[in-house]
Scaffold this motif. Structure first.
Motif, PDB file in Angstrom:
ATOM      1  N   TYR A 126     -13.674 -29.890  38.714  1.00 53.11           N
ATOM      2  CA  TYR A 126     -12.624 -30.680  39.375  1.00 53.11           C
ATOM      3  C   TYR A 126     -12.243 -31.893  38.528  1.00 53.11           C
ATOM      4  O   TYR A 126     -13.066 -32.781  38.312  1.00 53.11           O
TER       5      TYR A 126
ATOM      6  N   HIS B 134      -9.093 -36.066  46.780  1.00 51.06           N
ATOM      7  CA  HIS B 134      -9.988 -35.652  47.866  1.00 51.06           C
ATOM      8  C   HIS B 134     -10.488 -36.855  48.653  1.00 51.06           C
ATOM      9  O   HIS B 134     -10.391 -36.902  49.878  1.00 51.06           O
TER      10      HIS B 134
ATOM     11  N   VAL C 203      -9.749 -38.189  52.441  1.00 47.95           N
ATOM     12  CA  VAL C 203     -10.822 -38.358  53.432  1.00 47.95           C
ATOM     13  C   VAL C 203     -10.625 -39.688  54.179  1.00 47.95           C
ATOM     14  O   VAL C 203     -10.645 -39.730  55.413  1.00 47.95           O
TER      15      VAL C 203
ATOM     16  N   ARG D 264      -0.899 -34.006  44.862  1.00 48.43           N
ATOM     17  CA  ARG D 264      -1.866 -32.899  44.713  1.00 48.43           C
ATOM     18  C   ARG D 264      -1.135 -31.580  44.421  1.00 48.43           C
ATOM     19  O   ARG D 264      -1.627 -30.754  43.642  1.00 48.43           O
TER      20      ARG D 264
ATOM     21  N   HIS E 129     -14.047 -22.652  44.182  1.00 51.04           N
ATOM     22  CA  HIS E 129     -14.395 -22.460  45.600  1.00 51.04           C
ATOM     23  C   HIS E 129     -14.891 -21.045  45.830  1.00 51.04           C
ATOM     24  O   HIS E 129     -14.406 -20.107  45.200  1.00 51.04           O
TER      25      HIS E 129
ATOM     26  N   MET F 153     -10.133 -23.821  53.548  1.00 50.12           N
ATOM     27  CA  MET F 153      -9.379 -24.968  53.042  1.00 50.12           C
ATOM     28  C   MET F 153      -7.885 -24.723  53.121  1.00 50.12           C
ATOM     29  O   MET F 153      -7.109 -25.613  53.430  1.00 50.12           O
TER      30      MET F 153
ATOM     31  N   PHE G  98      -6.873 -26.670  56.265  1.00 54.58           N
ATOM     32  CA  PHE G  98      -6.442 -27.938  55.703  1.00 54.58           C
ATOM     33  C   PHE G  98      -4.983 -27.930  55.209  1.00 54.58           C
ATOM     34  O   PHE G  98      -4.187 -28.755  55.640  1.00 54.58           O
TER      35      PHE G  98
ATOM     36  N   HIS H 159     -16.612 -28.215  57.402  1.00 57.60           N
ATOM     37  CA  HIS H 159     -16.574 -28.443  55.955  1.00 57.60           C
ATOM     38  C   HIS H 159     -17.748 -29.315  55.498  1.00 57.60           C
ATOM     39  O   HIS H 159     -18.420 -29.000  54.520  1.00 57.60           O
TER      40      HIS H 159
ATOM     41  N   LEU I 241     -22.642 -29.221  44.850  1.00 55.71           N
ATOM     42  CA  LEU I 241     -21.331 -29.253  45.509  1.00 55.71           C
ATOM     43  C   LEU I 241     -20.821 -30.685  45.647  1.00 55.71           C
ATOM     44  O   LEU I 241     -19.781 -31.029  45.106  1.00 55.71           O
TER      45      LEU I 241
ATOM     46  N   ARG J 258     -20.061 -28.914  37.913  1.00 55.82           N
ATOM     47  CA  ARG J 258     -20.895 -28.058  38.779  1.00 55.82           C
ATOM     48  C   ARG J 258     -22.170 -27.717  38.017  1.00 55.82           C
ATOM     49  O   ARG J 258     -22.109 -27.226  36.892  1.00 55.82           O
TER      50      ARG J 258
HETATM   51  C1  HEM Z   1     -11.531 -35.835  56.221  1.00 57.41           C
HETATM   52  C2  HEM Z   1     -12.494 -35.243  55.616  1.00 57.41           C
HETATM   53  C3  HEM Z   1     -12.325 -34.183  54.541  1.00 57.41           C
HETATM   54  C4  HEM Z   1     -11.282 -33.387  54.220  1.00 57.41           C
HETATM   55  C5  HEM Z   1      -9.927 -33.286  54.893  1.00 57.41           C
HETATM   56  C6  HEM Z   1     -11.677 -32.584  53.080  1.00 57.41           C
HETATM   57  C7  HEM Z   1     -10.879 -31.651  52.455  1.00 57.41           C
HETATM   58  C8  HEM Z   1     -11.226 -30.929  51.334  1.00 57.41           C
HETATM   59  C9  HEM Z   1     -10.364 -30.067  50.593  1.00 57.41           C
HETATM   60  C10 HEM Z   1      -8.919 -29.771  50.952  1.00 57.41           C
HETATM   61  C11 HEM Z   1     -11.056 -29.578  49.552  1.00 57.41           C
HETATM   62  C12 HEM Z   1     -10.515 -28.650  48.462  1.00 57.41           C
HETATM   63  C13 HEM Z   1     -10.271 -29.492  47.238  1.00 57.41           C
HETATM   64  C14 HEM Z   1      -9.351 -28.857  46.228  1.00 57.41           C
HETATM   65  O1  HEM Z   1      -9.455 -27.655  45.932  1.00 57.41           O
HETATM   66  O2  HEM Z   1      -8.490 -29.585  45.730  1.00 57.41           O
HETATM   67  C15 HEM Z   1     -12.387 -30.114  49.619  1.00 57.41           C
HETATM   68  C16 HEM Z   1     -13.410 -29.839  48.749  1.00 57.41           C
HETATM   69  C17 HEM Z   1     -14.673 -30.347  48.873  1.00 57.41           C
HETATM   70  N1  HEM Z   1     -15.098 -31.293  49.786  1.00 57.41           N
HETATM   71 FE1  HEM Z   1     -14.044 -32.112  51.245  1.00 57.41          FE
HETATM   72  N2  HEM Z   1     -12.963 -32.930  52.739  1.00 57.41           N
HETATM   73  C18 HEM Z   1     -13.396 -33.904  53.610  1.00 57.41           C
HETATM   74  C19 HEM Z   1     -14.607 -34.545  53.617  1.00 57.41           C
HETATM   75  C20 HEM Z   1     -15.637 -34.226  52.789  1.00 57.41           C
HETATM   76  C21 HEM Z   1     -16.943 -34.865  52.807  1.00 57.41           C
HETATM   77  C22 HEM Z   1     -17.357 -35.995  53.770  1.00 57.41           C
HETATM   78  C23 HEM Z   1     -17.687 -34.258  51.853  1.00 57.41           C
HETATM   79  C24 HEM Z   1     -19.106 -34.521  51.453  1.00 57.41           C
HETATM   80  C25 HEM Z   1     -20.109 -34.366  52.272  1.00 57.41           C
HETATM   81  C26 HEM Z   1     -16.851 -33.250  51.224  1.00 57.41           C
HETATM   82  C27 HEM Z   1     -17.253 -32.422  50.217  1.00 57.41           C
HETATM   83  C28 HEM Z   1     -16.427 -31.547  49.554  1.00 57.41           C
HETATM   84  C29 HEM Z   1     -16.886 -30.723  48.461  1.00 57.41           C
HETATM   85  C30 HEM Z   1     -18.296 -30.671  47.918  1.00 57.41           C
HETATM   86  C31 HEM Z   1     -15.786 -29.971  48.037  1.00 57.41           C
HETATM   87  C32 HEM Z   1     -15.768 -28.935  46.923  1.00 57.41           C
HETATM   88  C33 HEM Z   1     -16.253 -27.641  47.494  1.00 57.41           C
HETATM   89  C34 HEM Z   1     -16.329 -26.572  46.439  1.00 57.41           C
HETATM   90  O3  HEM Z   1     -16.619 -26.894  45.297  1.00 57.41           O
HETATM   91  O4  HEM Z   1     -16.071 -25.391  46.761  1.00 57.41           O
HETATM   92  N3  HEM Z   1     -15.615 -33.274  51.810  1.00 57.41           N
HETATM   93  N4  HEM Z   1     -12.464 -30.949  50.709  1.00 57.41           N
END
Ligand code: HEM
Ligand code: HEM
Length: 240
Positions: free
Chosen positions: A25, A33, A37, A88, A136, A144, A148, A208, A223, A232
């Motif tokens: 990423y 991201h 959040v 984005r 992913h 997602m 999302f 998520h 992650l 990663r």
């Molecule tokens: C309002 C809260 C959140 C929303 C709307 C959200 C949304 C998303 C989205 C849309 C992605 C895809 C990113 C991309 O491909 O560009 C993503 C990835 C990710 N998010 Fe969140 N996220 C939120 C909160 C969190 C929190 C609190 C954490 C940590 C505990 C987290 C950990 C991750 C991780 C680790 C990924 C990557 C997953 C992967 O590699 O497959 N997210 N998130």
């Protein structure tokens, strides 16, 4: 390798595990991201109070502007969320291939479907070995996109339609998004759908975060730190 030898040559006799790291990423994706959040957190809290306002405040009405501040926070976070989302989408065109995964779900690939089934079984504790993914996994990608991307589009379009009502007839928001209100019926219908959309997004966020923490611990690949630093790590199953 040299470092490994050096490390294992210590007196402690500890075994050294090798890790492979891949840069996944890019900075704009990570920044987006975490900004998103913060916006969603602000929007859910302020939106909840717009829908269920606080009881009347004591004192002169003109001395109290609490709901005004809550609405201001909502609109400011709404603008940031929408502009960041446009950014984005731009990055999906110019960034690396992982920047596109959020928007393009390869439903036409048979293998994707079989891996989706594997992920479902893995999440249900029915598989013993996790599959490793640089980007992913199919289940994450589907959630997602479905929750999302669609949810965010919906909230931005309905949010700015309501905002256009406040700005007034002929305002930019009314000209761009005014058509949404008659599509749903009338203003109160848009309020209701916009409100329901919040719970749709909250369901996604709860799942998520649970999955991100669970996968970080159980799937032998990093992650959460990947969404912070971009890399990663793949942990080997056995020490060499
Ligand atoms: C309002 C809260 C959140 C929303 C709307 C959200 C949304 C998303 C989205 C849309 C992605 C895809 C990113 C991309 O491909 O560009 C993503 C990835 C990710 N998010 Fe969140 N996220 C939120 C909160 C969190 C929190 C609190 C954490 C940590 C505990 C987290 C950990 C991750 C991780 C680790 C990924 C990557 C997953 C992967 O590699 O497959 N997210 N998130
Ligand atoms: C994930 C994103 C969002 C969430 C969770 C959210 C949540 C909410 C909720 C729960 C309400 C109360 C609805 C009701 O019961 O009447 C609301 C109202 C509203 N939202 Fe959002 N919203 C989001 C995005 C946006 C965006 C992007 C905008 C655009 C500026 C926006 C503008 C508004 C407006 C104008 C109202 C009505 C304010 C009023 O009647 O005083 N929202 N939002």
């Amino acid at each position: 390798m040299a470092l490994e030898k050096q490390l294992s040559a210590g007196d402690s006799g500890e075994k050294v595990r090798k890790q492979t790291a891949v840069y996944v990423y890019e900075a704009p994706v990570r920044l987006w991201h975490w900004v998103t959040v913060l916006c969603i957190l602000t929007l859910c809290i302020s939106g909840y109070f717009i829908g269920s306002p606080l009881p009347a405040q004591p004192g002169e009405a003109s001395d109290n502007y609490l709901m005004g501040y809550i609405r201001f926070a909502h609109f400011a976070a709404g603008y940031i969320l929408a502009i960041a989302f446009v950014g984005r989408i731009y990055w999906a065109f110019v960034g690396n291939s992982h920047a596109r995964e959020l928007f393009i779900v390869p439903v036409w690939r048979k293998q994707w479907w079989s891996e989706l089934l594997h992920e479902l079984r893995w999440y249900l504790f029915l598989e013993k070995t996790p599959k490793k993914y640089i980007g992913h996994n199919p289940m994450g990608q589907l959630a997602m996109f479905g929750f999302f991307v669609i949810g965010n589009f919906f909230m931005i379009i309905t949010g700015f339609a309501l905002y256009g009502e406040g700005l007034g007839v002929g305002s930019w928001a009314d000209r761009w998004f005014g058509w949404v209100i008659p599509l749903f019926g009338q203003s109160q219908d848009v309020h209701t759908w916009h409100h329901l959309g919040m719970w749709y997004i909250i369901i996604f966020v709860m799942t998520h975060v649970y999955v991100a923490v669970r996968e970080d611990i159980m799937s032998r690949q990093s992650l959460i730190s990947t969404m912070v630093g971009g890399w990663r790590m793949f942990k080997d199953d056995k020490p060499d």
